[in-house]
Motif scaffolding. Structure first.
Motif, mmCIF file in Angstrom:
data_model
loop_
_atom_site.group_PDB
_atom_site.id
_atom_site.type_symbol
_atom_site.label_atom_id
_atom_site.label_comp_id
_atom_site.label_asym_id
_atom_site.label_seq_id
_atom_site.Cartn_x
_atom_site.Cartn_y
_atom_site.Cartn_z
ATOM 1 N N SER A 12 0.818 -1.207 0.000
ATOM 2 C CA SER A 12 0.000 0.000 0.000
ATOM 3 C C SER A 12 0.856 1.264 0.000
ATOM 4 O O SER A 12 2.012 1.259 0.455
ATOM 5 C CB SER A 12 -0.920 0.023 1.227
ATOM 6 N N ARG A 13 0.284 2.323 -0.501
ATOM 7 C CA ARG A 13 0.965 3.625 -0.543
ATOM 8 C C ARG A 13 1.346 4.064 0.862
ATOM 9 O O ARG A 13 2.442 4.567 1.093
ATOM 10 C CB ARG A 13 0.046 4.652 -1.206
ATOM 11 N N GLN A 14 0.453 3.872 1.809
ATOM 12 C CA GLN A 14 0.715 4.274 3.193
ATOM 13 C C GLN A 14 1.912 3.516 3.762
ATOM 14 O O GLN A 14 2.757 4.095 4.441
ATOM 15 C CB GLN A 14 -0.518 4.062 4.073
ATOM 16 N N SER A 15 2.012 2.228 3.479
ATOM 17 C CA SER A 15 3.162 1.448 3.954
ATOM 18 C C SER A 15 4.457 1.955 3.323
ATOM 19 O O SER A 15 5.482 2.051 4.002
ATOM 20 C CB SER A 15 2.976 -0.037 3.637
ATOM 21 N N ILE A 16 4.423 2.284 2.049
ATOM 22 C CA ILE A 16 5.608 2.812 1.366
ATOM 23 C C ILE A 16 6.067 4.109 2.023
ATOM 24 O O ILE A 16 7.261 4.302 2.282
ATOM 25 C CB ILE A 16 5.324 3.000 -0.135
ATOM 26 N N ILE A 17 5.127 4.984 2.335
ATOM 27 C CA ILE A 17 5.469 6.242 3.004
ATOM 28 C C ILE A 17 6.079 5.956 4.376
ATOM 29 O O ILE A 17 7.091 6.557 4.760
ATOM 30 C CB ILE A 17 4.239 7.159 3.095
ATOM 31 N N GLU A 18 5.517 5.010 5.114
ATOM 32 C CA GLU A 18 6.060 4.649 6.421
ATOM 33 C C GLU A 18 7.489 4.119 6.304
ATOM 34 O O GLU A 18 8.351 4.460 7.122
ATOM 35 C CB GLU A 18 5.163 3.614 7.096
ATOM 36 N N TYR A 19 7.767 3.305 5.287
ATOM 37 C CA TYR A 19 9.122 2.784 5.081
ATOM 38 C C TYR A 19 10.104 3.916 4.809
ATOM 39 O O TYR A 19 11.227 3.924 5.325
ATOM 40 C CB TYR A 19 9.163 1.796 3.921
ATOM 41 N N THR A 29 5.108 16.940 1.871
ATOM 42 C CA THR A 29 3.747 17.062 1.365
ATOM 43 C C THR A 29 3.179 15.658 1.320
ATOM 44 O O THR A 29 3.883 14.693 1.624
ATOM 45 C CB THR A 29 3.700 17.674 -0.059
ATOM 46 N N LYS A 30 1.932 15.517 0.906
ATOM 47 C CA LYS A 30 1.346 14.167 0.855
ATOM 48 C C LYS A 30 2.017 13.272 -0.179
ATOM 49 O O LYS A 30 1.889 12.058 -0.124
ATOM 50 C CB LYS A 30 -0.159 14.243 0.604
ATOM 51 N N ASP A 31 2.785 13.868 -1.105
ATOM 52 C CA ASP A 31 3.432 13.107 -2.169
ATOM 53 C C ASP A 31 4.961 13.136 -2.113
ATOM 54 O O ASP A 31 5.610 12.495 -2.920
ATOM 55 C CB ASP A 31 3.017 13.654 -3.543
ATOM 56 N N ARG A 32 5.533 13.876 -1.185
ATOM 57 C CA ARG A 32 6.992 14.069 -1.177
ATOM 58 C C ARG A 32 7.577 13.810 0.206
ATOM 59 O O ARG A 32 7.155 14.411 1.192
ATOM 60 C CB ARG A 32 7.324 15.478 -1.627
ATOM 61 N N ILE A 33 8.571 12.917 0.233
ATOM 62 C CA ILE A 33 9.311 12.615 1.446
ATOM 63 C C ILE A 33 10.760 12.990 1.147
ATOM 64 O O ILE A 33 11.278 12.698 0.070
ATOM 65 C CB ILE A 33 9.216 11.111 1.807
ATOM 66 N N SER A 34 11.420 13.654 2.100
ATOM 67 C CA SER A 34 12.805 14.052 1.833
ATOM 68 C C SER A 34 13.680 13.857 3.060
ATOM 69 O O SER A 34 13.204 13.772 4.192
ATOM 70 C CB SER A 34 12.868 15.505 1.373
ATOM 71 N N CYS A 35 14.950 13.803 2.783
ATOM 72 C CA CYS A 35 15.990 13.672 3.782
ATOM 73 C C CYS A 35 17.111 14.613 3.339
ATOM 74 O O CYS A 35 17.029 15.219 2.272
ATOM 75 C CB CYS A 35 16.462 12.218 3.810
ATOM 76 N N SER A 43 3.619 8.333 -6.000
ATOM 77 C CA SER A 43 2.412 8.531 -6.812
ATOM 78 C C SER A 43 1.166 8.125 -6.046
ATOM 79 O O SER A 43 1.231 7.484 -4.991
ATOM 80 C CB SER A 43 2.499 7.705 -8.099
ATOM 81 N N ALA A 44 0.049 8.458 -6.615
ATOM 82 C CA ALA A 44 -1.226 7.972 -6.094
ATOM 83 C C ALA A 44 -1.284 6.456 -6.292
ATOM 84 O O ALA A 44 -0.625 5.903 -7.173
ATOM 85 C CB ALA A 44 -2.382 8.643 -6.828
#
Length: 86
Positions: A12-19, A29-35, A43-44
């Protein structure tokens, strides 16, 4: 800038974001994770039918300033998303 796009199926998208957050990223943002060393656009979630089941499909686009930095985050992400059947 170095980039790598991956298509992830079955997670799932949510799991990918958590990883990605577990790998040191912060949700900008809801679509961007950064370090400090990388960013990732997520993506959606779409779905494909596989054996009469709907399987989630998410595209992720990693960007990093160095080739080694990109390789490191992609390797860490692949370890988080690795699934072995049995």
């Amino acid at each position: 800038m170095y980039k790598k796009e991956l298509e992830i199926r079955g997670i799932s998208r949510q799991s990918i974001i958590e990883y990605l957050v577990q790998l040191g990223g912060e949700l900008e943002t809801k679509d961007r994770i950064s370090c400090e060393h990388w960013t990732c656009e997520v993506s959606a979630e779409t779905f494909v039918e596989l054996f009469r089941s709907e399987v989630p499909v998410v595209h992720v686009l990693f960007s990093a300033e160095s080739k080694d930095g990109l390789a490191d985050i992609v390797r860490g992400f692949r370890l988080k998303t690795f699934r072995a059947g049995g």
